[in-house]
Design an enzyme around this catalytic site. Structure first.
Site, PDB file in Angstrom:
ATOM      1  N   ASP A   1      -5.306  -5.231  -6.526  1.00 26.14           N
ATOM      2  CA  ASP A   1      -4.756  -6.584  -6.453  1.00 26.14           C
ATOM      3  C   ASP A   1      -5.711  -7.630  -5.879  1.00 26.14           C
ATOM      4  OD1 ASP A   1      -4.521  -5.503  -3.931  1.00 26.14           O
ATOM      5  OD2 ASP A   1      -2.373  -5.880  -3.713  1.00 26.14           O
TER       6      ASP A   1
ATOM      7  N   ASP B   1       0.822  -1.208   0.000  1.00 20.20           N
ATOM      8  CA  ASP B   1       0.000   0.000   0.000  1.00 20.20           C
ATOM      9  C   ASP B   1       0.854   1.255   0.000  1.00 20.20           C
ATOM     10  OD1 ASP B   1      -1.883  -1.977   0.398  1.00 20.20           O
ATOM     11  OD2 ASP B   1      -2.541  -1.246   2.358  1.00 20.20           O
TER      12      ASP B   1
ATOM     13  N   CYS C   1      -0.365  -8.116  -0.761  1.00 19.76           N
ATOM     14  CA  CYS C   1      -0.446  -6.909   0.065  1.00 19.76           C
ATOM     15  C   CYS C   1       0.692  -6.821   1.073  1.00 19.76           C
ATOM     16  CB  CYS C   1      -1.759  -6.888   0.837  1.00 19.76           C
ATOM     17  SG  CYS C   1      -3.244  -6.759  -0.156  1.00 19.76           S
TER      18      CYS C   1
ATOM     19  N   ASP D   1      -2.857   4.988  -3.178  1.00 16.10           N
ATOM     20  CA  ASP D   1      -2.229   3.828  -2.557  1.00 16.10           C
ATOM     21  C   ASP D   1      -1.519   3.072  -3.667  1.00 16.10           C
ATOM     22  OD1 ASP D   1      -3.495   4.620  -0.243  1.00 16.10           O
ATOM     23  OD2 ASP D   1      -4.422   2.680   0.160  1.00 16.10           O
TER      24      ASP D   1
END
Length: 372
Positions: free
Chosen positions: A240, A116, A339, A189
């Site tokens: 994603d 992020d 992530c 982000d």
């Protein structure tokens, strides 16, 4: 070959699938609930508003957090066993309140999701100007790593630090906007961008505005094209869990959110099966579709959550070797393998993988002399 050309780059990553050599894995240690802001309502599960408003700045559930940290440690060890160098962020006290002249936050969040915060484009580390106030100082957990990579030769490109005043929120700005944020200043982000070599694909979302996309477009090399694509996700936050390129011209997609785009005309599209997460499982930040948030170790190998048997079968059928890792406790806090990582070094260069229309032919210049 010159001596200079044999020196290995400290940072080198152009795609989501080239062979992974070095990766940052985040940590949930000392994580707290985020301080509520109204723009979160567009993306969070229904019950999160009450929890965040009541518990902002307070520690995340202790036992569940401990299990999630154990899963992250197991994930890091699995990557090492696959020959990948793993580095971790510094510990940070996320419970400390902070403020600017315009607003206050009861605390931070965590340092679990480097995807992020940061993006690697070639040899450059880009810092995101994030729109959640509670994440204003989150990158501090990664600061020593960034400085170390810079001192080894990497480029370091932080986006302008946003003010995050009320003018950024649609309720105080563009009243009829479909997004929770306005175009007051550039915010994004990094997880709303996906790298395809010479192309970067991005979605607009409730944390990424057009101003932020344009800033990134001008910040990267002119050789890299940044293209916005449309997705069918009214709660859009991070691309994603909508598309996951796994190998050259092979991509996993959300069966409902993904909209076919000419960019992917030559790609094999694999629809992700429905997630297997139990309905009673606590999900504070996102939907169970985080199941498709996998990580490619190379064009043949993918890390997948161990309980997602239908997904493992689908990927195996399409020629991938799946590395199963327990990660459901991490799910609860808003992410999965993609992530929680930042791929710092992938062997390979910047290729062209997405379809683009041929350039228009220039008319031939006439060689006939004009009459006098």
């Amino acid at each position: 070959m010159s001596a200079k050309s044999t020196i290995k780059a400290a940072v080198n990553s152009h795609t989501e699938w080239d062979p992974l050599e070095e990766v940052v894995v985040g940590t949930l240690a000392n994580g707290v609930f985020p301080t509520w802001q109204d723009s979160m309502a567009e993306t969070m599960p229904t019950g999160s508003r009450r929890i965040f408003q009541k518990s902002g700045g307070k520690p995340l559930p202790k036992d569940h957090l401990r299990r999630a940290e154990e899963e992250l440690e197991c994930f890091a060890e699995t990557l090492r066993s696959e020959g990948v160098k793993v580095v971790r962020p510094d510990p940070l006290d996320h419970q400390t309140p902070f403020s600017t002249p315009a607003w206050k936050s009861a605390g931070g969040l965590y340092a679990a999701m480097p995807r992020d915060l940061l993006m690697v484009v070639g040899d450059t580390i880009i810092e995101s100007p994030m729109s959640w106030r509670c994440r204003y100082h989150e990158v501090d957990a990664y600061r020593s790593l960034i400085k170390a990579y810079f001192l080894q030769g990497a480029r370091w490109c932080p986006a302008p630090k946003p003010q995050l005043t009320d003018r950024l929120w649609s309720s105080n700005g563009e009243s009829n906007s479909e997004w929770a944020i306005t175009e007051f200043e550039p915010v994004f982000d990094a997880a709303d961008f996906m790298r395809f070599g010479q192309d970067i694909v991005v979605q607009r979302s409730h944390v990424t505005n057009a101003f932020g996309i344009e800033w990134l477009r001008r910040a990267v090399s002119p050789e890299v094209t940044v293209t916005e694509i449309d997705v069918n996700d009214p709660h859009a936050m991070h691309i994603d869990a909508t598309i996951a390129p796994l190998a050259p011209r092979k991509m996993l997609v959300h069966p409902e959110r993904f909209k076919m785009n000419p960019l992917f005309a030559e790609w094999d599209i694999i629809e992700a099966p429905r997630p297997m997460l139990p309905t009673h499982w606590p999900m504070y930040f996102c939907s169970p579709w985080v199941s498709m948030n996998v990580l490619s170790l190379n064009p043949e190998t993918v890390v997948v959550e161990s309980h997602e048997k239908p997904l493992i079968e689908a990927l195996t059928k399409n020629g991938f070797r799946c590395v199963p890792v327990d990660f459901q406790h991490v799910y609860s806090f808003g992410g999965s393998f993609h992530c929680t990582t930042l791929d710092v070094v992938r062997s390979g260069g910047s290729g062209k993988y997405l379809w683009s229309p041929p350039a228009p032919r220039k008319p031939k210049r006439s060689t006939t002399a004009l009459a006098g």
